[in-house]
Scaffold this active site. Structure first.
Site, short mmCIF file in Angstrom:
data_model
loop_
_atom_site.label_atom_id
_atom_site.label_comp_id
_atom_site.label_asym_id
_atom_site.label_seq_id
_atom_site.Cartn_x
_atom_site.Cartn_y
_atom_site.Cartn_z
N ASN A 3 0.80 -1.21 0.00
CA ASN A 3 0.00 0.00 0.00
C ASN A 3 0.84 1.27 0.00
O ASN A 3 0.34 2.33 0.31
CB ASN A 3 -0.94 0.00 1.21
N TYR A 69 1.56 8.15 -12.57
CA TYR A 69 0.70 7.46 -11.62
C TYR A 69 -0.13 6.39 -12.33
O TYR A 69 -0.19 5.24 -11.88
CB TYR A 69 -0.21 8.48 -10.92
N LYS A 73 0.07 2.30 -11.73
CA LYS A 73 -1.09 1.57 -11.24
C LYS A 73 -1.57 0.52 -12.24
O LYS A 73 -2.05 -0.54 -11.85
CB LYS A 73 -2.21 2.53 -10.84
N VAL A 102 -10.41 8.69 -2.54
CA VAL A 102 -10.65 8.41 -1.13
C VAL A 102 -10.60 9.73 -0.37
O VAL A 102 -9.63 10.49 -0.48
CB VAL A 102 -9.58 7.43 -0.57
#
Length: 178
Positions: A3, A69, A73, A102
């Site tokens: 994570n 990014y 991912k 989030v």
């Protein structure tokens, strides 16, 4: 659970510096690789286990102005699928969770940088981000954690090679192009 991650730069591809690219790829993709490489011998020795990689909805759709990014991912999703095939025979399950936006300081920082890049207010950018999901929401970290707990549990003992989005149903990350 892999994570670790950074948001990376918010910029068009021609404005992304090599160092910014490398930093994001090294942490978001390299971190997953190195942690897993070290964990696998221990998991094998213990008779199996579960590896859970945190990717992103950017790993499912791409993400304008966030190429390092998104690339990292997408790579995490590819590693997840590959390792599920490689490690299944050892009783090691490998899955990925793809959170959408989030709630919290991390997405607030991304919105601030995106707003500055686009010459918009943070409120305008936040509205576009919320429009990207069917449910029009940012998820809570608790929702992501609950999915991780499920994948780590015996309730998911035959779940492997899966990529689960926890995102309020992201429809697109390219609403800027509408």
């Amino acid at each position: 659970i892999n994570n670790a991650g950074v948001a990376g730069p918010s910029a068009p591809v021609e404005d992304v510096g090599f160092e910014e690219w490398q930093h994001c790829i090294n942490i978001d993709l390299g971190g997953v690789f190195y942690a897993t490489k070290l964990a696998v011998p221990r998991l094998r020795a213990s008779g199996g286990g579960s590896i859970i990689n945190i990717s992103s909805t950017a790993g499912l759709f791409g993400y304008p102005l966030r190429s390092p990014y998104a690339a990292a991912k997408w790579g995490v999703v590819g590693l997840t699928k590959t390792w599920a095939m490689e490690l299944g025979k050892d009783g090691i399950r490998v899955n990925a969770v793809c959170p959408g936006s989030v709630s919290g300081p991390r997405i607030d920082g991304v919105i601030e940088r995106d707003a500055k890049q686009r010459g918009l207010s943070p409120e305008e950018v936040r509205a576009v981000y919320q429009k990207q999901t069917s449910m029009g929401v940012f998820v809570d970290a608790k929702d992501v954690a609950n999915t991780v707990v499920f994948l780590a549990s015996d309730a998911a003992r035959y779940v492997s090679g899966q990529v689960l989005a926890v995102d309020g149903h992201t429809e697109s990350l390219s609403n800027w192009l509408d």
